[in-house]
Write a protein that holds these residues in place. Structure first.
Motif, PDB file in Angstrom:
ATOM      1  N   GLY A 126      13.301 -32.820  68.257  1.00 41.03           N
ATOM      2  CA  GLY A 126      12.111 -33.728  68.494  1.00 41.03           C
ATOM      3  C   GLY A 126      11.942 -34.099  70.012  1.00 41.03           C
ATOM      4  N   HIS A 127      13.322 -34.152  70.506  1.00 39.95           N
ATOM      5  CA  HIS A 127      13.479 -34.307  72.298  1.00 39.95           C
ATOM      6  C   HIS A 127      13.120 -32.880  72.806  1.00 39.95           C
ATOM      7  CE1 HIS A 127      15.151 -38.235  72.129  1.00 39.95           C
ATOM      8  NE2 HIS A 127      16.174 -37.797  71.694  1.00 39.95           N
ATOM      9  N   ALA A 128      13.385 -31.933  72.222  1.00 36.41           N
ATOM     10  CA  ALA A 128      13.476 -30.510  72.773  1.00 36.41           C
ATOM     11  C   ALA A 128      11.763 -29.953  72.768  1.00 36.41           C
ATOM     12  CB  ALA A 128      13.858 -29.463  71.872  1.00 36.41           C
ATOM     13  N   LEU A 129      11.112 -30.719  71.771  1.00 40.49           N
ATOM     14  CA  LEU A 129       9.571 -30.319  71.544  1.00 40.49           C
ATOM     15  C   LEU A 129       8.809 -31.208  72.971  1.00 40.49           C
ATOM     16  CD1 LEU A 129       8.911 -30.429  67.863  1.00 40.49           C
ATOM     17  CD2 LEU A 129       8.687 -28.672  69.632  1.00 40.49           C
ATOM     18  N   THR A 130       9.330 -32.481  72.801  1.00 40.85           N
ATOM     19  CA  THR A 130       8.865 -33.457  74.010  1.00 40.85           C
ATOM     20  C   THR A 130       8.996 -32.761  75.300  1.00 40.85           C
ATOM     21  OG1 THR A 130       9.091 -35.240  72.474  1.00 40.85           O
ATOM     22  CG2 THR A 130       9.020 -35.552  74.814  1.00 40.85           C
ATOM     23  N   MET A 131      10.277 -32.287  75.618  1.00 46.20           N
ATOM     24  CA  MET A 131      10.718 -31.992  76.851  1.00 46.20           C
ATOM     25  C   MET A 131       9.646 -30.570  77.285  1.00 46.20           C
ATOM     26  SD  MET A 131      12.268 -34.306  78.033  1.00 46.20           S
ATOM     27  CE  MET A 131      13.007 -33.694  79.695  1.00 46.20           C
ATOM     28  N   LYS A 132       9.591 -29.811  76.386  1.00 44.63           N
ATOM     29  CA  LYS A 132       8.823 -28.629  76.455  1.00 44.63           C
ATOM     30  C   LYS A 132       7.481 -28.892  76.979  1.00 44.63           C
ATOM     31  CE  LYS A 132       7.672 -24.141  76.345  1.00 44.63           C
ATOM     32  NZ  LYS A 132       8.153 -23.278  77.162  1.00 44.63           N
ATOM     33  N   LYS A 133       6.816 -30.001  76.302  1.00 44.34           N
ATOM     34  CA  LYS A 133       5.315 -30.281  76.625  1.00 44.34           C
ATOM     35  C   LYS A 133       5.555 -30.839  78.049  1.00 44.34           C
ATOM     36  CE  LYS A 133       4.061 -31.898  72.033  1.00 44.34           C
ATOM     37  NZ  LYS A 133       3.851 -33.088  71.075  1.00 44.34           N
ATOM     38  N   ASN A 134       6.466 -31.441  78.492  1.00 44.08           N
ATOM     39  CA  ASN A 134       6.798 -31.708  79.937  1.00 44.08           C
ATOM     40  C   ASN A 134       6.939 -30.734  80.953  1.00 44.08           C
ATOM     41  OD1 ASN A 134       6.055 -34.452  79.319  1.00 44.08           O
ATOM     42  ND2 ASN A 134       7.972 -35.112  78.827  1.00 44.08           N
ATOM     43  N   GLY A 135       7.166 -29.455  80.550  1.00 46.18           N
ATOM     44  CA  GLY A 135       7.483 -28.357  81.449  1.00 46.18           C
ATOM     45  C   GLY A 135       8.801 -27.864  81.618  1.00 46.18           C
ATOM     46  N   TYR A 136       9.718 -28.220  80.478  1.00 42.96           N
ATOM     47  CA  TYR A 136      11.217 -27.777  80.721  1.00 42.96           C
ATOM     48  C   TYR A 136      11.296 -26.662  79.749  1.00 42.96           C
ATOM     49  CZ  TYR A 136      11.888 -32.248  83.369  1.00 42.96           C
ATOM     50  OH  TYR A 136      11.919 -33.122  84.317  1.00 42.96           O
ATOM     51  N   ILE A 137      12.584 -26.021  79.884  1.00 39.67           N
ATOM     52  CA  ILE A 137      12.893 -24.998  79.066  1.00 39.67           C
ATOM     53  C   ILE A 137      13.811 -25.748  78.238  1.00 39.67           C
ATOM     54  CG2 ILE A 137      14.486 -22.824  78.712  1.00 39.67           C
ATOM     55  CD1 ILE A 137      13.186 -21.786  81.332  1.00 39.67           C
ATOM     56  N   PRO A 138      13.731 -25.799  76.909  1.00 40.10           N
ATOM     57  CA  PRO A 138      14.558 -26.704  75.992  1.00 40.10           C
ATOM     58  C   PRO A 138      15.632 -26.033  75.383  1.00 40.10           C
ATOM     59  CG  PRO A 138      12.793 -25.839  74.588  1.00 40.10           C
ATOM     60  CD  PRO A 138      12.446 -25.341  76.099  1.00 40.10           C
ATOM     61  N   ALA A 139      16.882 -26.689  75.419  1.00 37.07           N
ATOM     62  CA  ALA A 139      18.144 -26.033  74.836  1.00 37.07           C
ATOM     63  C   ALA A 139      18.879 -27.023  74.205  1.00 37.07           C
ATOM     64  CB  ALA A 139      19.061 -25.521  76.042  1.00 37.07           C
ATOM     65  N   VAL A 140      19.523 -26.681  72.813  1.00 39.51           N
ATOM     66  CA  VAL A 140      20.317 -27.750  72.145  1.00 39.51           C
ATOM     67  C   VAL A 140      21.727 -27.307  72.150  1.00 39.51           C
ATOM     68  CG1 VAL A 140      20.668 -29.006  69.953  1.00 39.51           C
ATOM     69  CG2 VAL A 140      18.337 -28.471  70.716  1.00 39.51           C
ATOM     70  N   VAL A 141      22.809 -28.031  72.733  1.00 42.27           N
ATOM     71  CA  VAL A 141      24.161 -27.890  72.560  1.00 42.27           C
ATOM     72  C   VAL A 141      24.867 -28.597  71.580  1.00 42.27           C
ATOM     73  CG1 VAL A 141      26.284 -27.581  73.794  1.00 42.27           C
ATOM     74  CG2 VAL A 141      24.031 -27.142  74.784  1.00 42.27           C
ATOM     75  N   VAL A 142      25.505 -28.064  70.392  1.00 44.28           N
ATOM     76  CA  VAL A 142      26.206 -28.873  69.452  1.00 44.28           C
ATOM     77  C   VAL A 142      27.545 -28.547  69.839  1.00 44.28           C
ATOM     78  CG1 VAL A 142      26.443 -29.064  66.599  1.00 44.28           C
ATOM     79  CG2 VAL A 142      24.344 -28.477  67.781  1.00 44.28           C
ATOM     80  N   ILE A 143      28.262 -29.858  70.011  1.00 45.87           N
ATOM     81  CA  ILE A 143      29.776 -29.622  70.233  1.00 45.87           C
ATOM     82  C   ILE A 143      30.705 -30.740  69.013  1.00 45.87           C
ATOM     83  CG2 ILE A 143      31.509 -30.169  71.874  1.00 45.87           C
ATOM     84  CD1 ILE A 143      29.307 -30.168  73.998  1.00 45.87           C
TER      85      ILE A 143
END
Length: 224
Positions: A126-143
């Motif tokens: 959900g955060h990735a989609l929101t940030m994409k709409k704001n012009g960012y390249i989204p990435a998710v890092v699972v640690i």
């Protein structure tokens, strides 16, 4: 006679400058200027009881990744245990703020036996989609160790996960994901499940022994 020589010399100088200028223009026109796009990296860090022995090193890894990002990038950190929730959002260079947030909200709690990776991934997407709409390249890092513990409804559903991420990629085709710190058996499951969706270049997995190399690949996946 002298005037003719001067005119000839002047003509040659003009011709030379014209030729040199043309070659310079041709060379400069072929130089491709990088089109920088800021990234939004959403971290999920496992603070459950089963992952506590690895947590200190994993928090250092998270800060290491942040140090390699650009000041224009954005970071969000989700704490994953019995539940998953946001504990930090802001710039990657705010080392003090990131450290304070993780130290405050990833402390050992003997009642936190379960994990909520499924909820965490849903929120991260959900955060990735929101940030994409704001012009960012989204990435998710699972640690974390990716262990399924506790309530089944909070866990990753590996059967539906590929479809869910495929849906996200319809709006964020440049989505990248990285999984760090889990046992190779778990990471192999991630590769088999998500490589058909994300591809080799946008999906990075690594046990703790190869973290540095994986991080370099991740930065490249962001287009850096």
């Amino acid at each position: 006679m002298k005037l003719n020589k001067r005119l000839i010399t002047l003509g040659l100088i003009i011709l030379i400058f014209s030729v040199v200028g043309k070659f310079l223009w041709m060379g400069l026109s072929k130089i491709k200027i990088d089109d920088f796009h800021p990234a939004a990296v959403i971290f999920m860090i496992d603070s459950s009881a089963s992952n506590q022995k690895n947590l200190a090193e994993q928090k250092r890894t998270l800060r290491q990744i942040c140090n390699l990002l650009d000041p224009e990038d954005q970071v969000k950190i989700l704490r994953v245990s019995e539940d998953a929730y946001l504990i930090y959002e802001g710039g990657p260079m705010n080392g003090s703020g990131i450290t304070k947030a993780m130290d405050a909200f990833t402390k050992y709690d003997k009642t936190d036996y379960g994990t909520a990776y499924g909820i965490g991934l849903k929120k991260a997407m959900g955060h990735a989609l929101t940030m994409k709409k704001n012009g960012y390249i989204p990435a998710v890092v699972v640690i974390g160790d990716l262990e399924n513990e506790g309530a089944i409804e909070k866990q990753i559903n590996w059967n539906t996960l590929p479809k869910n991420i495929s849906n996200v990629k319809q709006y964020a085709p440049d989505l990248a994901m990285m999984f760090l710190g889990a046992h190779p058996e778990k990471l192999d499951q991630v590769k088999e499940t998500l490589t058909p969706v994300l591809g080799e270049n946008k999906l990075i997995v690594s046990p703790e022994q190869n973290t540095d190399k994986a991080i370099r690949r991740f930065i490249h996946a962001l287009g850096r």
